[in-house]
Design an enzyme around this catalytic site. Structure first.
Site, PDB file in Angstrom:
ATOM      1  N   HIS A 125       0.813  -1.223   0.000  1.00  0.00           N
ATOM      2  CA  HIS A 125       0.000   0.000   0.000  1.00  0.00           C
ATOM      3  C   HIS A 125       0.845   1.272   0.000  1.00  0.00           C
ATOM      4  O   HIS A 125       0.286   2.371  -0.153  1.00  0.00           O
ATOM      5  CB  HIS A 125      -0.932   0.029   1.209  1.00  0.00           C
ATOM      6  N   ASP A 162      -3.412 -10.492  -2.269  1.00  0.00           N
ATOM      7  CA  ASP A 162      -3.950  -9.931  -1.033  1.00  0.00           C
ATOM      8  C   ASP A 162      -5.397  -9.489  -1.268  1.00  0.00           C
ATOM      9  O   ASP A 162      -5.759  -9.085  -2.378  1.00  0.00           O
ATOM     10  CB  ASP A 162      -3.094  -8.732  -0.622  1.00  0.00           C
ATOM     11  N   HIS A 164      -6.839  -6.862  -0.309  1.00  0.00           N
ATOM     12  CA  HIS A 164      -6.896  -5.425  -0.587  1.00  0.00           C
ATOM     13  C   HIS A 164      -6.073  -5.106  -1.829  1.00  0.00           C
ATOM     14  O   HIS A 164      -5.004  -5.683  -2.042  1.00  0.00           O
ATOM     15  CB  HIS A 164      -6.352  -4.621   0.597  1.00  0.00           C
ATOM     16  N   ASP A 246      -5.244 -12.553   3.587  1.00  0.00           N
ATOM     17  CA  ASP A 246      -6.452 -12.013   4.180  1.00  0.00           C
ATOM     18  C   ASP A 246      -7.701 -12.224   3.331  1.00  0.00           C
ATOM     19  O   ASP A 246      -8.788 -11.761   3.695  1.00  0.00           O
ATOM     20  CB  ASP A 246      -6.290 -10.532   4.540  1.00  0.00           C
TER      21      ASP A 246
END
Length: 311
Positions: A125, A162, A164, A246
């Site tokens: 990120h 992931d 996200h 996740d």
């Protein structure tokens, strides 16, 4: 050939506030899962500190200085509502950069077949000049640039599974025609980026949004229909993986319903592409995963596949 597991005790010194999902216990649980006899053949390597030159291929000097100056002499300092630093955070983040780049070195020099960098804080990120989403430096993007600039590769693929969207990696590789960035992720979900229309400056970005509540069957179909053909067409010389766990159904921060077998499937699929086009060369870098037991079990399955490929 073999599989390298690259980490460092410094990664335990990055301390976040009580109750924060990105916690020291993540690596403790992961190390425990990889300590059993099944994983004794792993080549365990201490991560070096990342080189400033590698960081500056993705982040400007003033950003690196900003992170340095933000490190508190004691306690925990918030960079934003989600992202914090403590006295050990800079060294931990530098070990993450060093682990990812050293993994590339080991794989491309033929020391090992593949590698898994088990470090924290995560990286995908972190944008060019913005820390966010628990991340300080864009580890996997920095490793991709390292492969291109230091080792002279012509085509490097980064696959981010992931839950996200890897907005930071996308930002850091947006203008890089030698890198293909692929992200599968839940939509809608923080950080709100990752639309299919985001394609990179050189059509070098493929975003694959997945609906909340969808399971591994939907993921496998998306990879078979979109991701794997795109990777085969690109014919990468190295595959880098942003390995976030996740998307597991037990994770508290998202709503995908993957099982441990789904992470095994996706790892095998990426290794198959690597075997065909990249001499089997894969470097995987830990990203998210916030249910401790699910993280440990899914990451262990991921590493077991890498070991099978490296045997």
């Amino acid at each position: 050939m073999s599989t390298a597991l690259i980490s460092h005790p410094d990664c335990d010194t990055h301390v976040t506030p009580p109750g924060h999902p990105e916690q020291v216990a993540r690596l403790i649980h992961l190390r425990q899962a990889l300590s059993v006899s099944e994983f004794q053949a792993l080549r365990r390597v201490e991560a070096p500190l990342g080189d400033e030159a590698d960081i500056l291929r993705c982040h400007p000097p003033e950003y690196l200085e900003r992170i340095r100056m933000a490190i508190p002499p004691a306690g925990i300092y918030p960079l934003d509502a989600d992202t914090h630093v403590s006295p050990g955070s800079l060294n931990a983040a530098l070990r993450g950069v060093g682990a990812a780049c050293h993994a590339v070195d080991m794989v491309l020099e033929g020391t090992v077949q593949n590698a898994f960098a088990a470090t924290r804080p995560p990286g995908h990120h972190a944008e060019r000049a913005t820390p966010m989403g628990f991340c300080l430096f864009g580890n996997v993007a920095i490793a991709a640039k390292h492969a291109l600039e230091v080792h002279g590769l012509s085509r490097v693929a980064v696959v981010d599974f992931d839950v996200h969207h890897g907005n930071g990696t996308q930002d850091l590789l947006w203008d890089e025609p030698r890198a293909l960035f692929v992200s599968s992720h839940q939509t809608p979900l923080w950080p709100g980026t990752g639309a299919e229309t985001e394609r990179g400056a050189h059509d070098n970005v493929l975003n694959v949004p997945l609906a909340a509540g969808s399971d591994g069957t939907a993921m496998r179909a998306a990879y078979q229909q979109q991701v794997l053909p795109r990777l085969a067409d690109f014919a990468p010389e190295l595959i880098l993986v942003s390995a976030g766990f996740d998307a597991h159904r037990a994770d508290p921060l998202a709503q995908l319903n993957w099982s441990g077998d789904d992470f095994i499937w996706i790892t095998r699929a990426l290794c198959d592409i690597a075997r065909t086009h990249a001499g089997g060369r894969v470097v995987s870098v830990l990203e998210g995963g916030y249910d401790l037991d699910a993280l440990a079990a899914a990451a262990a399955g991921h590493v077991a596949v890498l070991m099978d490929e490296g045997a």
